[in-house]
Design an enzyme around this catalytic site. Sequence first.
Site, PDB file in Angstrom:
ATOM      1  N   GLU A  24      39.195  41.336  33.627  1.00  0.00           N
ATOM      2  CA  GLU A  24      40.359  41.200  34.497  1.00  0.00           C
ATOM      3  C   GLU A  24      41.303  40.109  34.018  1.00  0.00           C
ATOM      4  O   GLU A  24      40.905  38.984  33.753  1.00  0.00           O
ATOM      5  CB  GLU A  24      39.937  41.020  35.958  1.00  0.00           C
ATOM      6  CG  GLU A  24      39.278  42.257  36.555  1.00  0.00           C
ATOM      7  CD  GLU A  24      40.086  43.545  36.403  1.00  0.00           C
ATOM      8  OE1 GLU A  24      41.324  43.488  36.413  1.00  0.00           O
ATOM      9  OE2 GLU A  24      39.468  44.615  36.264  1.00  0.00           O
ATOM     10  N   HIS A  59      37.225  49.541  47.500  1.00  0.00           N
ATOM     11  CA  HIS A  59      38.545  49.783  46.916  1.00  0.00           C
ATOM     12  C   HIS A  59      39.649  49.784  47.951  1.00  0.00           C
ATOM     13  O   HIS A  59      40.741  50.246  47.676  1.00  0.00           O
ATOM     14  CB  HIS A  59      38.554  51.122  46.162  1.00  0.00           C
ATOM     15  CG  HIS A  59      37.795  51.085  44.874  1.00  0.00           C
ATOM     16  ND1 HIS A  59      36.437  51.114  44.809  1.00  0.00           N
ATOM     17  CD2 HIS A  59      38.218  50.989  43.592  1.00  0.00           C
ATOM     18  CE1 HIS A  59      36.038  51.049  43.540  1.00  0.00           C
ATOM     19  NE2 HIS A  59      37.104  50.974  42.782  1.00  0.00           N
TER      20      HIS A  59
END
Lengths: 335, 390
Positions: free
Chosen positions: A72, A134
């Site tokens: 990330e 999510h």
Amino acid sequence: MAASLRCFLRSGKVTVTVRDALNQAMDEELERDERVFLMGEEVAQYDGAYKVSRGLWKKYGDKRIIDTPISEVRRRHAGLRPICEFMTFNFSMQAIDQVINSAAKTCYMSAGLQAVPIVFRGPNGASAGVAAQHSQCFAAWYAHCPGLKVVSPWNSEDAKGLLKSAIRDDNPVVFLENELLYGVPFEMSEEAQSKDFTIPIGKAKVERAGTHVTLVSHSRYVGYCLDAAAVLTKEGIECEVINLRTIRPMDVESIEASLMKTNHLVTVEGGWPQFGVGAEICARIMEGPAFNYLDSPVTRVTGVDIPMPYAKILEDHSLPQIKDIIFSVKKTLNV
Amino acid sequence: MLTNISNVLRACAQRNGAAAVVSARTYADFTNEATFEIKKCDTFKLDEGPATQVVLTRDEGLQYYRTMQTMRRMELKADQLYKQKIIRGFCHLYDGQEACAVGIEAAINLSDHLITAYRAHGYTYTRGGTVKEIMAELTGRRGGIAKGKGGSMHMYCKHFYGGNGIVGAQVPLGAGVALACKYQGNNELCVCLYGDGAANQGQIFETYNMAALWKLPVIFICENNRYGMGTSVERAAASTDYFKRGEFIPGLRVDGMDVLCVREASKFAADHCRSGKGPILMELQTYRYHGHSMSDPGVSYRTREEIQEVRSKSDPISMLKDRMLSNNMASVEELKEIDVEVRKEIEDAAQFATTDPEPPLEDLCNHIFHNNPPLEVRGTNPWSKLKSVS
């Protein structure tokens, strides 16, 4: 593509999806300043996981549009102005130390010596059926931290104008998009089609004027508030709908000005209630001059305080629906 | 009959370099077991690797065939249901990779532990979930393995910890499970899976360090299907020798399309762990026929020719089928019968999954906590007070 769209419809408004508006904003800023570049998973050759960066790699190449491995994105780029895309903000938790401890705090820790002109952008909040890991809204998490600016656009003009401002800002900006809005077309004024069009960070917008109650929201729920207002107007209740546009710094003055006119306030968000955007609004109102204008306590409409379930019926009941807003307005007005 | 066998042997000898040596001949119709030569594994920091001559019994072969075929058909049915919008959200299909799940399970016990990422339907099945429960979870019904609350990426059963949506996050968890095994001294191990995309995550390397330092009984398995979503391994990794990335952890690179290779390597790895030597890393070279998920057509970053080539030359189910047929371990009719049974099982499961009702609204707030007194949960507005029980 963005340029040809502008040429084709020179006069008056055009309809642009949020996705295309974001694409235009990035395209224009990449063109304007060669220190700007985009990095993230699948942003280049795949054209973006949600196609927001479509066409940019073809136009600007490997140096400016960078596909990253799944690590990330969290790097400081001396002198450059990165746009870091998180495929969703859920993944930003893996990089959150760097967003907060490196990006947010560095200017302060260095007494102004080291600026961090970085934009973290990507979809935030619930989508459709993507389940617990999510679907989280990170507005409150990021807005808690001094040193960050947190922006949450609703329509295409918001998306374009705010993203351009975010890229031009010399500070770290967390730019919270919404996947379900990407494909939604909105009217864009002629002014908004200009390459110099920006919307100031930190200023809310009154999307609909009203007299009986103030609805304050951000992102997707601005649309829900407007829909609720359309229903309520038939019953003689006129809602003023405020689109926050920026979560931090929050434009409390606009909320106060509206509240001093309507005397009733309902906040609407998709995130969880505890320690959230609505909670902050309540606290700020109590601390300011508008408190005395309240005829009833502020009502917060929020997501249900649970992890997001997968099954459709459960998911539908985990988030505010238009009827929840209508119900809450009426309870607040005691009608 | 002897002519037939010798014909079969000759034909078999030409196939994929797998020479068959018939070791047992019974008077029954079929050969009860056969020995196969399998691909040698590349090794890293190991003096020896898994066996290259393996025995497959008829019963084992039939079981692997049935399991792989069930997984294949289940995934294809999920594809269909997704396109009909009966399954929603994310759906990451496993077809092409069946040999991995089946081979691993063949080498471990159900009392061992396993954790993987989101391409998990196959593992849910091999770990003990039924097709019915899996499909009903995909369609979000109350009969689903997680009562409809988890969905595609969040399925669990005993000693199977999902089903994890955030890339790489399951790897530290897997080491934790292995730590628990060691702590409890139960001779169990944890199989901890991740993909080629996740292999570049920092948390994987942190986990390698702890696992090796503390000699945890964990088998790290990288399912390398060549693409992390749309990014090929060459564009994501400075080193694509994933079996070596453990640096101080011994590694194996395994043909993940061959269920026997996977089984032998997993057996080798399990022995390594159970003998107290600590972690071991396996890279399974495999392939997914579908795109990354149902929203990825899977052909913008690879060619249809490539997919077709893998399908025709390396399909795990075809490979097993060819082996069994050419060694007279099963008949075409018998395997066809299994196909028919599997198809029926999938149809029945799909029928259940599309007709079972959605979870009741009363279940909305349940299961927030475990073993906790009931609590009140705020709904969408302050007047909405919901109930949560453990």
